[in-house]
Motif scaffolding. Structure first.
Motif, PDB file in Angstrom:
ATOM      1  N   GLU A  47      12.503   4.279  10.682  1.00 49.88           N
ATOM      2  CA  GLU A  47      11.842   4.129  11.985  1.00 49.88           C
ATOM      3  C   GLU A  47      10.334   4.040  11.757  1.00 49.88           C
ATOM      4  O   GLU A  47       9.731   4.979  11.242  1.00 49.88           O
ATOM      5  CB  GLU A  47      12.222   5.319  12.860  1.00 49.88           C
ATOM      6  CG  GLU A  47      11.365   5.582  14.057  1.00 49.88           C
ATOM      7  CD  GLU A  47      11.230   4.412  15.005  1.00 49.88           C
ATOM      8  OE1 GLU A  47      10.086   4.007  15.214  1.00 49.88           O
ATOM      9  OE2 GLU A  47      12.244   3.925  15.525  1.00 49.88           O
ATOM     10  N   LEU A  48       9.736   2.907  12.125  1.00 48.03           N
ATOM     11  CA  LEU A  48       8.310   2.672  11.849  1.00 48.03           C
ATOM     12  C   LEU A  48       7.489   2.396  13.111  1.00 48.03           C
ATOM     13  O   LEU A  48       6.394   1.846  13.025  1.00 48.03           O
ATOM     14  CB  LEU A  48       8.148   1.498  10.870  1.00 48.03           C
ATOM     15  CG  LEU A  48       8.769   1.665   9.485  1.00 48.03           C
ATOM     16  CD1 LEU A  48       8.566   0.399   8.660  1.00 48.03           C
ATOM     17  CD2 LEU A  48       8.180   2.871   8.776  1.00 48.03           C
ATOM     18  N   SER A  49       7.966   2.797  14.282  1.00 47.27           N
ATOM     19  CA  SER A  49       7.246   2.477  15.516  1.00 47.27           C
ATOM     20  C   SER A  49       5.865   3.122  15.579  1.00 47.27           C
ATOM     21  O   SER A  49       4.981   2.618  16.274  1.00 47.27           O
ATOM     22  CB  SER A  49       8.064   2.863  16.741  1.00 47.27           C
ATOM     23  OG  SER A  49       8.288   4.256  16.766  1.00 47.27           O
ATOM     24  N   ASP A  50       5.653   4.211  14.857  1.00 50.60           N
ATOM     25  CA  ASP A  50       4.350   4.877  14.858  1.00 50.60           C
ATOM     26  C   ASP A  50       3.520   4.540  13.622  1.00 50.60           C
ATOM     27  O   ASP A  50       2.536   5.222  13.330  1.00 50.60           O
ATOM     28  CB  ASP A  50       4.530   6.393  14.963  1.00 50.60           C
ATOM     29  CG  ASP A  50       5.066   6.811  16.327  1.00 50.60           C
ATOM     30  OD1 ASP A  50       4.766   6.117  17.323  1.00 50.60           O
ATOM     31  OD2 ASP A  50       5.798   7.808  16.398  1.00 50.60           O
ATOM     32  N   VAL A  51       3.916   3.503  12.886  1.00 46.87           N
ATOM     33  CA  VAL A  51       3.136   3.043  11.734  1.00 46.87           C
ATOM     34  C   VAL A  51       2.234   1.908  12.208  1.00 46.87           C
ATOM     35  O   VAL A  51       2.706   0.896  12.712  1.00 46.87           O
ATOM     36  CB  VAL A  51       4.047   2.574  10.579  1.00 46.87           C
ATOM     37  CG1 VAL A  51       3.246   1.902   9.483  1.00 46.87           C
ATOM     38  CG2 VAL A  51       4.816   3.769  10.018  1.00 46.87           C
ATOM     39  N   ALA A  52       0.935   2.106  12.046  1.00 46.26           N
ATOM     40  CA  ALA A  52      -0.031   1.108  12.497  1.00 46.26           C
ATOM     41  C   ALA A  52      -0.166  -0.043  11.508  1.00 46.26           C
ATOM     42  O   ALA A  52      -0.425  -1.180  11.896  1.00 46.26           O
ATOM     43  CB  ALA A  52      -1.395   1.768  12.707  1.00 46.26           C
ATOM     44  N   PHE A  53       0.028   0.249  10.204  1.00 45.08           N
ATOM     45  CA  PHE A  53      -0.198  -0.769   9.183  1.00 45.08           C
ATOM     46  C   PHE A  53       0.585  -0.421   7.940  1.00 45.08           C
ATOM     47  O   PHE A  53       0.689   0.761   7.570  1.00 45.08           O
ATOM     48  CB  PHE A  53      -1.696  -0.849   8.841  1.00 45.08           C
ATOM     49  CG  PHE A  53      -2.014  -1.849   7.772  1.00 45.08           C
ATOM     50  CD1 PHE A  53      -2.034  -3.203   8.046  1.00 45.08           C
ATOM     51  CD2 PHE A  53      -2.284  -1.434   6.475  1.00 45.08           C
ATOM     52  CE1 PHE A  53      -2.327  -4.136   7.047  1.00 45.08           C
ATOM     53  CE2 PHE A  53      -2.578  -2.350   5.478  1.00 45.08           C
ATOM     54  CZ  PHE A  53      -2.596  -3.697   5.766  1.00 45.08           C
ATOM     55  N   ILE A  54       1.150  -1.424   7.292  1.00 51.53           N
ATOM     56  CA  ILE A  54       1.773  -1.251   5.982  1.00 51.53           C
ATOM     57  C   ILE A  54       1.264  -2.383   5.096  1.00 51.53           C
ATOM     58  O   ILE A  54       1.366  -3.560   5.448  1.00 51.53           O
ATOM     59  CB  ILE A  54       3.317  -1.219   6.069  1.00 51.53           C
ATOM     60  CG1 ILE A  54       3.941  -1.037   4.688  1.00 51.53           C
ATOM     61  CG2 ILE A  54       3.864  -2.432   6.780  1.00 51.53           C
ATOM     62  CD1 ILE A  54       5.437  -0.740   4.705  1.00 51.53           C
ATOM     63  N   ASP A  55       0.660  -2.019   3.968  1.00 50.46           N
ATOM     64  CA  ASP A  55       0.107  -3.046   3.086  1.00 50.46           C
ATOM     65  C   ASP A  55       1.198  -3.643   2.203  1.00 50.46           C
ATOM     66  O   ASP A  55       2.364  -3.228   2.252  1.00 50.46           O
ATOM     67  CB  ASP A  55      -1.087  -2.513   2.281  1.00 50.46           C
ATOM     68  CG  ASP A  55      -0.723  -1.458   1.253  1.00 50.46           C
ATOM     69  OD1 ASP A  55       0.482  -1.223   0.993  1.00 50.46           O
ATOM     70  OD2 ASP A  55      -1.656  -0.866   0.687  1.00 50.46           O
ATOM     71  N   VAL A  56       0.825  -4.642   1.407  1.00 44.67           N
ATOM     72  CA  VAL A  56       1.804  -5.343   0.578  1.00 44.67           C
ATOM     73  C   VAL A  56       2.443  -4.404  -0.445  1.00 44.67           C
ATOM     74  O   VAL A  56       3.639  -4.517  -0.723  1.00 44.67           O
ATOM     75  CB  VAL A  56       1.170  -6.574  -0.100  1.00 44.67           C
ATOM     76  CG1 VAL A  56       2.128  -7.219  -1.074  1.00 44.67           C
ATOM     77  CG2 VAL A  56       0.752  -7.585   0.946  1.00 44.67           C
TER      78      VAL A  56
END
Length: 101
Positions: A47-56
């Motif tokens: 669950e990633l709804s509260d993740v603002a950014f994920i880099d490569v």
């Protein structure tokens, strides 16, 4: 400094992350994915709804984890909008199902 918090989902197998997944928080993300892989059976949820950014590099860690699973699939729920595009571009045949925001 960005923060990342990862905790188990209370109602199904998987984890919920909040914050940002970057070089600063990558080791915590990789640790959480390793634990997820150890407990994985048929389907795991992220669950990633509260993740603002994920880099490569964070996307790479996710892809490598899924590729190393012996069977089953991973459902990524409500990721940042760029993550599905990155996964499709670099790893088009992963056993990942993405549920958009």
């Amino acid at each position: 400094m960005t923060a990342l918090e990862v905790m188990p989902l209370p109602d199904r197998p998987g984890v919920r992350a909040s914050g940002e997944i970057t070089a600063v928080t990558r080791s915590s993300w990789e640790d959480a994915l390793a634990e997820l892989a150890e407990r994985h059976t048929d389907v795991s949820f992220i669950e990633l709804s509260d993740v603002a950014f994920i880099d490569v590099s964070g996307a790479t860690a996710l892809a490598v984890t899924v590729m190393d699973l012996p069977a089953g699939r991973v459902v990524v729920e409500r990721p940042p909008s760029h993550l599905p595009r990155v996964l499709e571009m670099f790893w088009p045949n992963l056993r990942i199902e993405v549920t958009p925001r």
